[in-house]
Write an enzyme that holds these catalytic residues in place. Structure first.
Site, PDB file in Angstrom:
ATOM      1  N   ASP A 236      76.265  38.686 -14.612  1.00 31.25           N
ATOM      2  CA  ASP A 236      74.952  39.336 -14.575  1.00 31.25           C
ATOM      3  C   ASP A 236      74.891  40.229 -13.336  1.00 31.25           C
ATOM      4  OD1 ASP A 236      74.111  38.054 -16.942  1.00 31.25           O
ATOM      5  OD2 ASP A 236      73.601  36.247 -15.834  1.00 31.25           O
TER       6      ASP A 236
ATOM      7  N   LYS B 133      72.770  37.898 -28.491  1.00 32.70           N
ATOM      8  CA  LYS B 133      71.681  37.145 -29.143  1.00 32.70           C
ATOM      9  C   LYS B 133      71.049  37.964 -30.275  1.00 32.70           C
ATOM     10  CE  LYS B 133      70.555  34.115 -25.252  1.00 32.70           C
ATOM     11  NZ  LYS B 133      71.299  34.732 -24.130  1.00 32.70           N
TER      12      LYS B 133
ATOM     13  N   PRO C 184      69.716  39.955 -42.422  1.00 30.19           N
ATOM     14  CA  PRO C 184      71.155  39.689 -42.546  1.00 30.19           C
ATOM     15  C   PRO C 184      72.013  40.944 -42.591  1.00 30.19           C
ATOM     16  CG  PRO C 184      69.928  38.187 -43.958  1.00 30.19           C
ATOM     17  CD  PRO C 184      68.923  39.152 -43.386  1.00 30.19           C
TER      18      PRO C 184
HETATM   19  O1  C5P Z   1      73.176  32.264 -12.976  1.00 30.81           O
HETATM   20  P1  C5P Z   1      73.108  31.221 -14.047  1.00 30.81           P
HETATM   21  O2  C5P Z   1      74.184  30.162 -13.934  1.00 30.81           O
HETATM   22  O3  C5P Z   1      71.726  30.627 -14.180  1.00 30.81           O
HETATM   23  O4  C5P Z   1      73.416  32.044 -15.384  1.00 30.81           O
HETATM   24  C1  C5P Z   1      73.254  31.471 -16.640  1.00 30.81           C
HETATM   25  C2  C5P Z   1      73.546  32.470 -17.695  1.00 30.81           C
HETATM   26  O5  C5P Z   1      73.308  31.860 -18.964  1.00 30.81           O
HETATM   27  C3  C5P Z   1      72.683  33.725 -17.678  1.00 30.81           C
HETATM   28  O6  C5P Z   1      73.491  34.812 -18.119  1.00 30.81           O
HETATM   29  C4  C5P Z   1      71.580  33.426 -18.675  1.00 30.81           C
HETATM   30  O7  C5P Z   1      71.091  34.589 -19.300  1.00 30.81           O
HETATM   31  C5  C5P Z   1      72.336  32.580 -19.692  1.00 30.81           C
HETATM   32  N1  C5P Z   1      71.497  31.686 -20.477  1.00 30.81           N
HETATM   33  C6  C5P Z   1      70.681  30.700 -19.911  1.00 30.81           C
HETATM   34  N2  C5P Z   1      69.928  29.890 -20.695  1.00 30.81           N
HETATM   35  C7  C5P Z   1      69.982  30.002 -22.024  1.00 30.81           C
HETATM   36  C8  C5P Z   1      70.804  30.969 -22.614  1.00 30.81           C
HETATM   37  C9  C5P Z   1      71.563  31.787 -21.799  1.00 30.81           C
HETATM   38  O8  C5P Z   1      70.633  30.577 -18.710  1.00 30.81           O
HETATM   39  N3  C5P Z   1      69.273  29.168 -22.770  1.00 30.81           N
END
Ligand code: C5P
Length: 243
Positions: A11, A63, A68
């Site tokens: 990110d 995501k 479909p």
């Molecule tokens: O920095 P961090 O470890 O929180 O990053 C988690 C990653 O997982 C981010 O890219 C976030 O968008 C993604 N994510 C999340 N929770 C979800 C789905 C995806 O934190 N339920």
């Protein structure tokens, strides 16, 4: 040494930073994750930039959620980029998930996102998902697997229940992973990397604990080393313990 089952969330504010993080962590982890922001800003070329010469697996976290036919077209459009994982929302329904699975190339696993961890019970009720969030997660997990999804994204707090629901053979991916002592930032429901694996996760999404470190390569190496000590035969994801 086998890379650890970690997807580092890239990110990053710009492509150069994302590519630098990817090159620093790829000796230690199996996968890097490209999210919507990076993909929308830089387009498909971002995949080649972060993959570099290492050939690390790329998790494309778009995501997808549409009718479909449209999701099938989108999945087909990214097939040439050969992501190892592409995400769709499970709440798009069976036909949409099936369309994505059929359209994705053989090298790409479709991973269904069950319930966003940012949604509270009240938020879920407001969009018509009454009842306990866990129940919605389990129901959507079963629906997605029934539609052919080979992977699911869920919080580490839900991973054991989801594993019990879907059995072995489905890749469970968990964000919200924090080493002991790390800042939880905006993640509400977290687990340590070791506990997430023991509860049945197959791939841990970890972002800021690695990319926010002054030395992302060393941070990835430290977490990878801790994971190598985990006795996966005790894991809820191990076939001998799954129902
Ligand atoms: O920095 P961090 O470890 O929180 O990053 C988690 C990653 O997982 C981010 O890219 C976030 O968008 C993604 N994510 C999340 N929770 C979800 C789905 C995806 O934190 N339920």
């Amino acid at each position: 040494m086998t890379p650890a089952p970690i997807a580092v969330a890239l990110d990053a504010p710009d492509l150069e930073t994302a590519a630098r993080w990817a090159s620093l962590v790829t000796p230690h982890v199996s996968t890097v994750k490209v999210g919507l922001e990076l993909y929308l800003r830089y387009g498909p070329d971002v995949i080649a930039s972060v993959r570099g010469a290492s050939g690390v697996q790329v998790f494309l976290d778009l995501k997808l959620h549409d009718i479909p036919n449209t999701v099938a077209g989108a999945a087909r459009a990214v097939t040439r980029l050969k992501p190892s994982i592409l995400t769709v929302h499970a709440s798009g329904g069976s036909a949409m998930i099936r369309a994505a699975v059929d359209a994705a190339g053989p090298q790409t696993q479709i991973a269904a996102v069950t319930v966003l961890t940012s949604l509270s019970e009240a938020d879920l009720a407001a969009i018509g998902l009454e009842g306990r969030p866990d129940d919605s997660v389990r129901r959507l997990a079963a629906l997605a697997v029934g539609a052919g999804a080979q992977a699911l994204v869920c919080s580490p707090r839900e991973v054991a229940a989801v594993r019990a629901e879907v059995g072995p053979g489905i890749t469970l991916i968990t964000p919200g992973v924090r080493p002991v002592g790390a800042d939880t930032q905006d993640q509400a429901r977290v687990a340590t990397p070791e506990d997430a694996l023991l509860d049945g996760a197959d791939l841990l999404v970890i972002g800021r604990p690695i990319t926010g470190s002054p030395d992302p390569g060393a941070a990835a190496a430290t977490i990878a080393a801790a994971l190598r000590k985990v006795d996966v035969s005790r894991s809820a994801g191990d076939a001998s313990r799954a129902r």
